[in-house]
Design a protein around this motif. Structure first.
Motif, PDB file in Angstrom:
ATOM      1  N   PHE A   1       0.808  -1.198  -0.159  1.00  0.00           N
ATOM      2  CA  PHE A   1       0.120  -0.059   0.077  1.00  0.00           C
ATOM      3  C   PHE A   1       0.857   1.216  -0.188  1.00  0.00           C
ATOM      4  CE2 PHE A   1      -3.619  -2.171   2.638  1.00  0.00           C
ATOM      5  CZ  PHE A   1      -3.835  -3.078   1.395  1.00  0.00           C
TER       6      PHE A   1
ATOM      7  N   ASP B   1      -3.140   4.652  -6.599  1.00  0.00           N
ATOM      8  CA  ASP B   1      -2.292   4.048  -5.750  1.00  0.00           C
ATOM      9  C   ASP B   1      -1.499   2.808  -6.270  1.00  0.00           C
ATOM     10  OD1 ASP B   1      -3.566   5.701  -3.721  1.00  0.00           O
ATOM     11  OD2 ASP B   1      -4.558   4.241  -2.613  1.00  0.00           O
TER      12      ASP B   1
ATOM     13  N   THR C   1      -6.866  -4.420  -1.300  1.00  0.00           N
ATOM     14  CA  THR C   1      -6.275  -2.840  -1.394  1.00  0.00           C
ATOM     15  C   THR C   1      -6.807  -1.920  -0.579  1.00  0.00           C
ATOM     16  OG1 THR C   1      -8.520  -2.226  -2.482  1.00  0.00           O
ATOM     17  CG2 THR C   1      -7.174  -3.587  -4.017  1.00  0.00           C
ATOM     18  N   THR C   2      -6.228  -0.974  -0.590  1.00  0.00           N
ATOM     19  CA  THR C   2      -6.589   0.046   0.265  1.00  0.00           C
ATOM     20  C   THR C   2      -8.128   0.398   0.185  1.00  0.00           C
ATOM     21  OG1 THR C   2      -5.913   1.596  -1.108  1.00  0.00           O
ATOM     22  CG2 THR C   2      -4.277   1.299   0.506  1.00  0.00           C
TER      23      THR C   2
ATOM     24  N   SER D   1      -9.520   3.188  -0.096  1.00  0.00           N
ATOM     25  CA  SER D   1      -9.374   4.367  -1.062  1.00  0.00           C
ATOM     26  C   SER D   1      -9.998   3.871  -2.575  1.00  0.00           C
ATOM     27  CB  SER D   1      -8.109   5.137  -0.951  1.00  0.00           C
ATOM     28  OG  SER D   1      -7.247   4.196  -1.607  1.00  0.00           O
TER      29      SER D   1
ATOM     30  N   VAL E   1      -5.712  -1.030  10.794  1.00  0.00           N
ATOM     31  CA  VAL E   1      -5.732  -0.591   9.427  1.00  0.00           C
ATOM     32  C   VAL E   1      -6.899  -1.164   8.574  1.00  0.00           C
ATOM     33  CG1 VAL E   1      -4.582  -1.392   7.132  1.00  0.00           C
ATOM     34  CG2 VAL E   1      -3.018  -1.026   9.203  1.00  0.00           C
TER      35      VAL E   1
ATOM     36  N   ILE F   1      -9.077  -1.994   5.155  1.00  0.00           N
ATOM     37  CA  ILE F   1      -9.000  -2.200   3.712  1.00  0.00           C
ATOM     38  C   ILE F   1     -10.088  -2.484   2.905  1.00  0.00           C
ATOM     39  CG2 ILE F   1      -6.536  -3.264   4.142  1.00  0.00           C
ATOM     40  CD1 ILE F   1      -9.203  -5.590   3.395  1.00  0.00           C
TER      41      ILE F   1
END
Length: 716
Positions: A576, A606, A633-634, A636, A677, A679
């Motif tokens: 990431f 990203d 993935t993130t 985002s 975190v 995700i």
């Protein structure tokens, strides 16, 4: 898990109650062994008495409100047909958050819970001869149908119930079969605890340990989840190895130290699974405590013997040939008493409780000076990895297997056992050739979990083949099953690549020794090159020459995208790095080369989206073997610049579809040194797949959850 099962309930009490004595157990076995016949009428009485034997609560009387009593016989569930019509099914015995049980029964056409033969004839499936597994038993069609029925009922349970961790099949007066899925997805109910012990016959109930772990399914089923105990045991071992590594690195190269400790790790594992004589390495370490100077020559002798397959004077035994890259020219470091004691403490642990999916990450932390202070503070929980692997890899393979079972049943009903067996053997052959790639594999967590779950599926395939008459033997059917040679990885970290290779072999050998009828052939380890160090996104002429010369960045010559191995599935967790941080983290020259090799990517994407874009492109190439890909993935990905990457492929001439889309999910375990975190997870396949996710925006006004995107991934 296996230690839990083997040690649970060894006393005279179960759950605080006095355990049944031998007379009570024998009376139960004798009474119900004679019960062949009216199984449906006998089922409630059999289970009620069975609960008494287990010292667990008996099912409760039903009420008109299913939510009022969630431990009962004939639990109603609402099932929707393809046309949208609703019918009511009934689970033979259900206990919320524990299990769903279905009984094997003769069910005639037109009666409740009718089971029709696969061939579509009006004949009922032939009753299978009773007895332990063997060619004379044939394929137990009604037990297979009972499992299929139980899975359908679990799918129809209210979402608030979740998926029960266990499915139990009951052949009244004869045996039980146990299947578990601790992931909470309900898509991978596999033999529990393994192929050799998932079927419990009435006479097996004489063993109090077996009765005790079955009782846990009634009271605390999640206590049998192997990952719960594995995490603690694995962390303790890694902490021991970290102390040894830290001491050795003062005098030796860290890379050499890492390889030395990895050989120690494998040797500890090998003695626990009897690939070398039991306790032989521990005995050697105890001797070296008294004479530390003997450590280096004795371990050198042991590892040379393991490499070549010869007699070792160090352990006074003839050893199998291991070969591979593990013990070729092994380097051994001299250790003092303290270091030897730490190795011995690590070796004393039961390696059956070590989960390679966790251990790989912790071992990397233990061997990396910059990470050692945070050892155990964070790792990816197996359940999260499994969720993505099941949807990406296992779900389509299980769909294939269900189709094969139906065809094999049709062949059997038509009187052709040979054709039925050929279908099953062909599926096993295809399963053993199915390849999985993680193009950012790290220490191999995703690859290990994929191999582990494919080995579980293989266990079911081998069981059906054996019931159809296959002779499982060295050099015969199943001689080359699912193994490390099917799992490919790329990662820039050379140490992580070496650990990933080790973890795959440990996981493979664990399952081989649990599910196969013969020892692995020699050499035990093969020299493979399917997990390689490298950059999965970018190569250039003279790679991997650094992009810095004389403290100045140098533009790489001829930057291009590297080839990825041809596989059926891609799954992983790429690094990431936000689009705005790429130049600061990777350097101007690298990012410029990356943009030149991927001109279709917008500059705000990203880094993880480059992996996503590449996999999506491979998914639609003419003649591609790739069936699905899934990435972490993130979160985002729901934002505009990341969503553009996905939507470009969803709306292309050759479109792809999202089969799973979770917009916001917890990931690493937070410790005092790490923040939580969040995700996203996505799984994609080619073409238009029904009601697949059509957009990547969250529902307006909703809290981000796994239900935040519209997708075709089914319940939950």
């Amino acid at each position: 898990m296996y230690q839990i099962i083997n040690t649970i309930g060894r006393g005279d009490h179960v759950g605080g109650k006095v355990a049944p004595d031998a007379v009570e157990v024998e009376a139960f076995i004798a009474r119900w062994r004679m019960s062949e016949g009216a199984e449906r009428a006998s089922f409630p009485s059999f289970i009620s008495e069975f609960c008494v034997l287990l010292r667990t609560e008996r099912p409760q009387p039903p009420t008109s409100d299913p939510e009022a009593v969630t431990y009962r016989f004939e639990y109603p569930v609402r099932q929707l047909g393809p046309d949208g019509s609703a019918t009511t099914g009934r689970i033979d015995l259900y206990r919320k958050i524990c299990f769903a049980m279905e009984a094997k029964q003769k069910r005639l056409k037109g009666q409740p819970k009718e089971i029709l033969p696969a061939s579509g004839t009006d004949d009922e499936p032939t009753e299978t001869p009773r007895g332990r597994r063997g060619a004379d038993r044939g394929l137990d069609v009604m037990m297979l149908n009972a499992k299929r029925q139980a899975e359908q009922y679990c799918r129809a349970l209210p979402a608030s119930h979740g998926w029960p961790p266990f499915i139990i099949l009951c052949d009244v007066g004869h045996c039980f079969e146990f299947y578990a899925d601790f992931s909470g997805q309900g898509k991978n109910y596999a033999q529990f605890p393994d192929r050799h012990r998932f079927r419990v016959y009435l006479e097996d109930l004489r063993d109090p340990a077996i009765r005790a772990w079955i009782a846990c399914i009634w009271s605390d089923p999640l206590s049998l989840d192997p990952s719960r105990q594995a995490a603690q045991a694995t962390r303790q071992i890694a902490q021991r190895l970290a102390l040894v590594s830290k001491a050795l690195e003062r005098r030796h190269d860290p890379e050499d130290v890492a390889l030395f400790l990895m050989r120690c790790v494998f040797t500890m594992f090998a003695e626990d699974v009897r690939l070398i004589p039991a306790d032989s390495f521990k005995r050697l370490l105890r001797e070296c405590l008294e004479a530390p100077k003997s450590f280096k020559p004795l371990v050198e002798d042991l590892w040379r013997a393991m490499d070549l397959g010869r007699y070792s004077s160090a352990v006074r035994a003839e050893l199998k040939r291991f070969n591979g890259r593990m013990f070729a020219e092994p380097q051994v470091f001299a250790l003092g008493r303290d270091g030897i004691a730490e190795l011995l403490s690590a070796a004393e642990h039961d390696w059956s409780l070590v989960d390679p999916a966790i251990f790989g990450t912790l071992l990397e932390q233990a061997l990396e000076p910059a990470e050692r202070a945070r050892l155990g503070a964070h790792y990816t929980p197996r359940a999260y990895v499994e969720r993505l692997v099941v949807e990406t890899v296992i779900a389509p393979l299980r769909d294939d297997w269900r189709n094969v079972l139906t065809a094999a049943q049709q062949a059997r009903d038509g009187g052709s056992l040979k054709s039925a067996l050929a279908l099953v053997e062909d599926f096993h052959s295809q399963l053993s050739k199915t390849r999985v790639l993680d193009p950012a594999c790290g220490t191999g967590n995703f690859l290990h979990v994929a191999q582990d779950l494919m080995k579980r599926l293989e266990g079911e395939v081998l069981e059906v083949a054996a019931e159809l008459g296959a002779a499982e033997q060295l050099g015969g059917f199943g001689a080359r099953g699912v193994g490390p040679w099917q799992f490919f990885g790329i990662d820039a970290n050379r140490r992580a690549v070496a650990i990933a290779d080790l973890m795959l072999w440990i996981g493979y050998l664990q399952w081989h020794l649990r599910t196969r009828a013969f020892a692995p052939s020699e050499p035990i380890l093969e020299e493979l090159a399917q997990i390689v160090p490298g950059d999965a996104l970018l190569v250039w002429d003279d790679w991997p020459v650094p992009l810095v010369k004389g403290r100045r960045e140098v533009a790489p010559r001829n930057p291009r995208r590297p080839d990825w191995p041809e596989v059926e599935f891609i799954v992983g967790n790429p690094p990431f790095i936000g689009g705005k941080d790429l130049r600061g983290r990777l350097g101007e020259s690298y990012v410029g080369a990356l943009r030149a090799a991927y001109p279709q990517m917008n500059e705000s994407a990203d880094l993880v989206m480059y992996w996503w874009d590449r996999a999506a492109e491979l998914l639609t190439l003419p003649g591609t073997k790739l069936r699905r890909f899934g990435f972490v993935t993130t979160n985002s990905i729901t934002q505009l610049f990341q969503r553009r990457v996905v939507e470009r492929h969803l709306n292309a001439k050759k479109p792809i579809s999202l089969l799973l889309a979770i917009a916001d999910h917890p990931w690493t375990k937070a410790g005092k040194d790490t923040a939580a975190v969040r995700i996203a997870m996505t799984v994609a396949a080619s073409g238009r797949q029904g009601d697949a996710c059509s957009r990547l925006s969250r529902n307006p006004g909703s809290t981000p959850t796994s239900r935040g995107w519209r997708c075709a991934s089914g319940r939950g």
